[in-house]
Design an enzyme around this catalytic site. Structure first.
Site, PDB file in Angstrom:
ATOM      1  N   LYS A 126     -11.040  -0.716   9.770  1.00  0.00           N
ATOM      2  CA  LYS A 126     -11.200  -1.937   8.986  1.00  0.00           C
ATOM      3  C   LYS A 126     -11.609  -3.125   9.851  1.00  0.00           C
ATOM      4  O   LYS A 126     -11.859  -4.215   9.333  1.00  0.00           O
ATOM      5  CB  LYS A 126      -9.900  -2.256   8.240  1.00  0.00           C
ATOM      6  CG  LYS A 126      -9.476  -1.202   7.223  1.00  0.00           C
ATOM      7  CD  LYS A 126      -8.205  -1.609   6.520  1.00  0.00           C
ATOM      8  CE  LYS A 126      -7.636  -0.468   5.702  1.00  0.00           C
ATOM      9  NZ  LYS A 126      -8.476  -0.094   4.558  1.00  0.00           N
TER      10      LYS A 126
ATOM     11  N   HIS B 236       0.862  -1.188   0.000  1.00  0.00           N
ATOM     12  CA  HIS B 236       0.000   0.000   0.000  1.00  0.00           C
ATOM     13  C   HIS B 236       0.898   1.237   0.000  1.00  0.00           C
ATOM     14  O   HIS B 236       2.017   1.210   0.502  1.00  0.00           O
ATOM     15  CB  HIS B 236      -0.863  -0.036   1.269  1.00  0.00           C
ATOM     16  CG  HIS B 236      -1.964   0.962   1.318  1.00  0.00           C
ATOM     17  ND1 HIS B 236      -1.750   2.286   1.645  1.00  0.00           N
ATOM     18  CD2 HIS B 236      -3.298   0.841   1.107  1.00  0.00           C
ATOM     19  CE1 HIS B 236      -2.904   2.922   1.645  1.00  0.00           C
ATOM     20  NE2 HIS B 236      -3.861   2.074   1.313  1.00  0.00           N
TER      21      HIS B 236
ATOM     22  N   CYS C  92      -4.724   2.242  -3.836  1.00  0.00           N
ATOM     23  CA  CYS C  92      -3.472   2.719  -3.221  1.00  0.00           C
ATOM     24  C   CYS C  92      -2.317   1.733  -3.432  1.00  0.00           C
ATOM     25  O   CYS C  92      -1.437   1.596  -2.589  1.00  0.00           O
ATOM     26  CB  CYS C  92      -3.663   3.000  -1.729  1.00  0.00           C
ATOM     27  SG  CYS C  92      -4.714   4.425  -1.395  1.00  0.00           S
TER      28      CYS C  92
ATOM     29  N   ASP D   4       2.515  -4.766   8.125  1.00  0.00           N
ATOM     30  CA  ASP D   4       1.268  -4.025   7.915  1.00  0.00           C
ATOM     31  C   ASP D   4       0.125  -5.026   8.010  1.00  0.00           C
ATOM     32  O   ASP D   4      -0.074  -5.846   7.106  1.00  0.00           O
ATOM     33  CB  ASP D   4       1.309  -3.344   6.552  1.00  0.00           C
ATOM     34  CG  ASP D   4      -0.002  -2.661   6.180  1.00  0.00           C
ATOM     35  OD1 ASP D   4      -0.982  -2.764   6.952  1.00  0.00           O
ATOM     36  OD2 ASP D   4      -0.067  -2.045   5.103  1.00  0.00           O
TER      37      ASP D   4
ATOM     38  N   GLN E 183      -5.072  -5.599   6.641  1.00  0.00           N
ATOM     39  CA  GLN E 183      -5.998  -6.541   6.019  1.00  0.00           C
ATOM     40  C   GLN E 183      -5.994  -7.906   6.698  1.00  0.00           C
ATOM     41  O   GLN E 183      -6.709  -8.807   6.253  1.00  0.00           O
ATOM     42  CB  GLN E 183      -5.662  -6.694   4.530  1.00  0.00           C
ATOM     43  CG  GLN E 183      -5.773  -5.419   3.723  1.00  0.00           C
ATOM     44  CD  GLN E 183      -7.184  -4.873   3.645  1.00  0.00           C
ATOM     45  OE1 GLN E 183      -8.161  -5.593   3.856  1.00  0.00           O
ATOM     46  NE2 GLN E 183      -7.313  -3.588   3.346  1.00  0.00           N
TER      47      GLN E 183
END
Length: 420
Positions: free
Chosen positions: A231, A128, A374, A205, A208
């Protein structure tokens, strides 16, 4: 469990999400944009409202009852986050506005104070923008060199190539756990183990993955991990950074101001203990309390249950998409039981624009995302300017997938007829 059994998860929780029960353009809403942001259950909305109605006060700064209750709620949420990711200490959890701010915190605090000319930072081409741009800035300022892990033929993280480019010059490896475009689940445990053999630090990261997969930062052995609350059923404006205690202790403050100080003199200041050293100013108190409520909610549903159900949804979604001519999905194909990737599908249809597909689907009450998500560098590598993306969560159903497939086929047929 079969999808028939697991469907009870969605059936049980859907009433908890008021926003899902509405019509868009006269059609029942099908919300398949969860990779961009999730919807919020009543328990989270109540927690946010209750704070402002009953406890609204600044934290850590008062001895009156409202301030005490606000502080207890705020710090209690930190404990919940620490338990959620299995941090060794609550001091290892720093509240931020989102994952982007958390990455910037690491980049500007650790990166600018540690990296030197010729040091290497390894990212992947699927990152991202929030895990690319800060490191580009740091590299420009320090003289560090950026390297990128490429994709395999199945459009996954190329572990073999990673092994070939990592070296003793590598100081940081920063990679996404689950790609928001490819849906691949990266082998972070292996990546971390390899990086540590070279003395490199590792940032994960988890934007997700945190909403969908059980996380254990101690078992993973990452040095930092970041996630965004919005999220994972929490409000916008709140996220968190996990960092190993010794690293956070050694890192200088990112922002200066109130709350992050111990003592301030006219010519110098001393700083507060962790985690407050990194939380300058009045924080997002209500939002932090609400992310605690979101974690309570996700925990009550069960992260293992969520993951298992989403695997079933993934298998069903991809089976239906394979039946549409000239449609290409990106990233690895799931196994027959939905394992091997996340519950999202980025796709293109030959000759059609992704944004046109999303616009027409919206007219049918179906919310998907279109564009580069992104991940512009990744889309250039894939040879497309943008993709359409349907992303699912545990409150979605196979019936909704059926409705999405019908709407997508009708939209494709409409554009084909116009083009003829």
């Amino acid at each position: 469990m079969t999808i028939t059994q697991e469907k009870t998860i969605a059936a049980k929780v859907r009433s908890d999400f008021p926003i899902l029960h509405q019509d868009i353009h006269g059609k029942p809403l099908i919300y398949f944009d969860n990779a961009a942001t999730s919807q919020k259950p009543i328990a989270v909305l109540d927690a946010l409202r209750d704070y402002y109605e009953q406890d609204n006060s600044n934290v850590h700064r008062g001895i009156h009852s409202l301030s005490v209750r606000a502080t207890e709620g705020y710090e209690g949420a930190r404990d919940k986050v620490a338990k959620f990711v299995n941090a060794a200490s609550r001091q290892e959890i720093v509240f931020t506005r989102n994952a982007s701010e958390a990455i910037n915190l690491i980049a500007y605090s650790w990166g600018l104070s540690t990296l030197q000319q010729g040091d290497e930072i390894i990212l992947s081409v699927m990152e991202h923008h929030s895990n690319i741009v800060p490191w580009q800035i740091v590299a420009q300022k320090t003289g560090a060199v950026l390297k990128y892990v490429e994709l395999t033929e199945t459009e996954e993280f190329d572990l073999e190539q990673f092994n070939s480019i990592i070296s003793n010059k590598t100081k940081l490896v920063s990679v996404v756990h689950v790609s928001n475009t490819l849906g691949c689940i990266n082998p972070v445990e292996e990546i971390i183990a390899i990086a540590h053999q070279y003395g490199a630090k590792v940032l994960i990261d988890a934007c997700q993955s945190a909403p969908h997969i059980p996380l254990d930062v101690q078992a993973m052995d990452c040095d930092w991990l970041v996630a965004s609350g919005h999220k994972m059923c929490a409000p916008t404006g709140i996220g968190f950074l996990y960092g190993k205690l010794d690293l956070l202790l050694a890192m200088p403050p990112f922002l200066g101001g109130g709350e992050m100080i111990a003592d301030v003199f006219l010519d110098y200041s001393t700083y507060a203990e962790l985690p407050h050293k990194f939380e300058a100013g009045t924080p997002a108190i209500g939002e932090a309390i609400a992310i605690g409520a979101a974690i309570d909610y996700l925990t009550s549903v069960g992260m293992d249950n969520i993951h298992t159900y989403e695997e079933e949804l993934t298998a069903y979604l991809f089976k239906q998409l394979r039946g549409i001519p000239n449609l290409r999905t990106y990233g690895p194909q799931p196994t027959a039981d939905g394992k091997g990737r996340a519950a999202l599908a980025a796709f293109t249809v030959e000759g059609l624009d992704a944004s046109d597909l999303a616009t027409m689907l919206d007219q049918e009450g179906i919310a998907i995302r279109s564009g580069h998500h992104c991940t512009q560098p990744l889309h250039r590598i894939l040879g497309v300017s943008g993709t359409a993306r349907a992303s699912l969560y545990f409150y979605n159903t196979t019936e909704e997938i059926d409705g999405f497939i019908v709407g997508l086929k009708e939209t494709i047929d409409f554009f084909r007829s116009v083009m003829e």
